[in-house]
Design an enzyme around this catalytic site. Structure first.
Site, PDB file in Angstrom:
ATOM      1  CB  THR A   8      -0.923  -0.027   1.232  1.00 34.08           C
ATOM      2  OG1 THR A   8      -1.756  -1.172   1.114  1.00 34.08           O
ATOM      3  CG2 THR A   8      -1.803   1.203   1.328  1.00 34.08           C
TER       4      THR A   8
ATOM      5  CE1 TYR B 241      -5.823   0.505   0.386  1.00 37.98           C
ATOM      6  CE2 TYR B 241      -4.046  -0.281  -1.020  1.00 37.98           C
ATOM      7  CZ  TYR B 241      -4.689  -0.264   0.202  1.00 37.98           C
ATOM      8  OH  TYR B 241      -4.222  -1.027   1.224  1.00 37.98           O
TER       9      TYR B 241
ATOM     10  CB  THR C 241       0.876  -3.530   6.404  1.00 35.82           C
ATOM     11  OG1 THR C 241      -0.403  -3.540   5.776  1.00 35.82           O
ATOM     12  CG2 THR C 241       1.493  -2.157   6.318  1.00 35.82           C
ATOM     13  CG  ASP C 242      -2.202  -7.497   4.102  1.00 35.74           C
ATOM     14  OD1 ASP C 242      -2.442  -6.595   4.927  1.00 35.74           O
ATOM     15  OD2 ASP C 242      -2.907  -7.702   3.104  1.00 35.74           O
TER      16      ASP C 242
ATOM     17  CE  LYS D 254      -2.623  -4.780   8.325  1.00 32.06           C
ATOM     18  NZ  LYS D 254      -2.776  -4.728   6.870  1.00 32.06           N
TER      19      LYS D 254
ATOM     20  CD  GLU E 186      -4.801 -26.673  26.965  1.00 33.07           C
ATOM     21  OE1 GLU E 186      -5.467 -27.680  26.647  1.00 33.07           O
ATOM     22  OE2 GLU E 186      -5.274 -25.726  27.626  1.00 33.07           O
TER      23      GLU E 186
HETATM   24  N1  ASN Z   1      -1.509  -2.002   3.940  1.00 33.85           N
HETATM   25  C1  ASN Z   1      -1.042  -2.899   3.050  1.00 33.85           C
HETATM   26  O1  ASN Z   1       0.074  -2.767   2.642  1.00 33.85           O
HETATM   27  C2  ASN Z   1      -1.938  -4.031   2.688  1.00 33.85           C
HETATM   28  C3  ASN Z   1      -1.681  -4.686   1.365  1.00 33.85           C
HETATM   29  N2  ASN Z   1      -2.678  -5.692   1.137  1.00 33.85           N
HETATM   30  C4  ASN Z   1      -0.314  -5.386   1.333  1.00 33.85           C
HETATM   31  O2  ASN Z   1       0.041  -6.056   2.255  1.00 33.85           O
HETATM   32  O3  ASN Z   1       0.364  -5.295   0.343  1.00 33.85           O
END
Ligand code: ASN
Length: 344
Positions: free
Chosen positions: A28, A42, A108-109, A181, A301
Site C-alpha cells: 500500500t 485502492y 503490511t499484511d 499486524k 494441554e
Molecule cells: N496495507 C497494506 O500494505 C496491505 C496490502 N494488502 C499489502 O500487504 O500489500
C-alpha cells in the site's frame, strides 16, 4: 589584522550523510486510489520507488538515499522465493562498504513475517528497517510519507546498529521478532505484545528497551547458504474442526504442520490421532495458538514430550512457520527446533 575571513573559513564542512538503500517490494505504501477519499479501496503496488523517493525531498536532510525496485507486489502474495531473493539482496548490500543502512518498503499484511525472516538470516549489525503504510499515498492523511522518512532516519542512525531488524510504523520502532499486524484499517496497525523498542520523532530515535532474542549477527541461520525452503503449512483450529486439512497437507508433502490451536494451543480430541499419525510419517508438528497474546507452554494441554511435538512459545503461527522452515532447511531435529523456539 582582519580576523573575520579566518573565522569564516573555520566553519566545519557538513559531514557526509549516511548512505541508505531503499529496497521497494510494493504494498500500500506504493498504492494508488481513485480519489483522496479512498483510504481502504485502492490498488497496492503501483508507484515505482523512484517516484516514491522523488516525492520526499525531506529525505536528503537525513541520508543519501538510493532506491531499487526488487518486486512490485501486494504482500499477501509473497512466496518463499520472494523471501529468499529479498534476503539475498539485503545480505549483499549489508556487506558493501558504501551502504550504512537498508530500508525495505513492504505491504503490511505479511511485513512482520518478512521482517522476522530477515532478522534470522541476514548476518549484519547494520540497521535494517521495514516500513509500509495503511493508506495509499493518494489518500487524505496518508501515512506512508512520514513512515518512510522515519524508516530512512532509523536506518541511517548509528544508535540503531546491532538492534537487529526493525519495523518503523506510526512513529514506533518495533523489533521484527515481536511485532505483528494486529489491527487492519487503522494506521496504528503494528503492535508488539512485549512493547516497542522505542520511537522515532522528527528524525531522532528514542530507545526504551533492546531485544534479548538471538538475531542477525548472533543467528545460526545464514541466507548466504540457503537456496530453498521446505513446505511448512498451518492448520487452524475451531469448534467442530475435522482432520481433512491435516490429512490433505500430509498427502501434499508438508514437512511440518503448525497447529494454530485454540486457547493455550489446545488440540481437539479428534485431531490428536491425525497429528500423531502425521508425526509418525516424519512430519514435524508445532503447537501454536490462534490467540494473539500470551504463549504456549510445553506439555501443558498436550503431552508434547510423548508426542514428540514442538511448541511455538509466543510466536504467532505464521512466524512459527518462518522459524520452522529455516530449522528444517538446516536438518534440525525436533529437540533442536524446540531450543530454537526458546532462543529466537
Ligand atoms: N496495507 C497494506 O500494505 C496491505 C496490502 N494488502 C499489502 O500487504 O500489500
Amino acid at each position: 589584522q582582519d580576523t573575520r575571513a579566518t573565522t569564516a573559513t573555520q566553519a566545519q564542512p557538513a559531514a557526509a550523510k549516511p548512505r541508505v538503500v531503499v529496497l521497494a517490494t510494493g504494498g500500500t505504501i506504493a498504492g494508488a486510489g481513485a480519489s483522496a477519499m479512498n483510504s481502504a479501496t485502492y490498488t497496492a503496488a503501483k508507484v515505482p520507488v523512484d517516484k516514491l523517493l522523488a516525492g520526499l525531498p525531506e529525505l536528503s536532510n537525513v541520508a543519501q538515499v538510493s532506491g531499487e525496485q526488487v518486486f512490485q507486489i501486494a504482500s499477501e502474495s509473497f512466496t518463499n522465493e520472494h523471501l529468499l531473493k529479498l534476503a539475498q539482496r539485503v545480505s549483499q548490500l549489508a556487506k558493501q562498504g558504501d551502504v550504512d543502512g537498508i530500508v525495505i518498503t513492504h505491504g503490511t499484511d505479511t511485513l512482520a513475517e518478512t521482517a522476522y525472516f530477515l532478522s534470522l538470516t541476514v548476518r549484519t549489525d547494520k540497521p535494517i528497517a521495514l516500513v509500509g503504510s495503511m493508506r495509499p499515498g493518494t489518500a487524505l492523511s496518508a501515512d506512508g510519507a512520514l513512515n518512510l522518512v522515519n524508516a530512512v532516519s532509523v536506518a541511517a542512525s548509528k544508535d540503531a546498529r546491532g538492534k537487529g531488524v526493525l519495523v518503523t510504523m506510526n512513529d514506533e520502532i518495533n523489533t521484527a521478532r515481536d511485532v505483528n499486524k494486529d489491527i487492519n484499517i487503522q494506521t496504528s496497525a503494528f503492535k508488539s505484545q512485549w512493547g516497542p523498542l522505542g520511537m522515532v520523532v522528527e528524525g531522532k530515535n528514542y530507545w526504551f528497551r533492546a531485544p534479548v532474542k538471538r538475531h542477525t549477527t548472533q543467528s545460526e541461520f545464514d541466507i548466504d547458504s540457503i537456496t530453498s525452503l521446505p513446505q511448512v503449512d498451518i492448520v487452524y483450529a475451531y469448534g467442530n474442526v475435522q482432520p481433512t486439512a491435516v490429512n490433505a497437507l500430509v498427502a501434499g508433502g508438508a514437512k511440518a504442520i503448525i497447529h494454530a490451536g485454540t486457547g493455550n494451543g489446545s488440540v481437539a480430541d479428534r485431531m490428536v490421532k491425525p497429528l500423531q499419525d502425521a508425526r509418525a510419517k516424519g512430519v514435524v508438528i508445532v503447537r501454536s495458538a490462534r490467540v494473539p497474546y500470551g504463549f504456549v507452554l510445553r506439555n501443558a494441554e498436550q503431552p508434547d514430550d510423548k508426542h514428540d511435538w514442538v511448541v511455538a512459545h509466543d510466536l504467532r503461527p505464521e512466524k512459527a512457520r518462518i522459524l520452522t522452515m529455516l530449522a528444517l532447511a538446516k536438518g534440525a531435529s525436533t529437540q533442536e527446533l524446540q531450543r530454537m523456539f526458546w532462543e529466537y
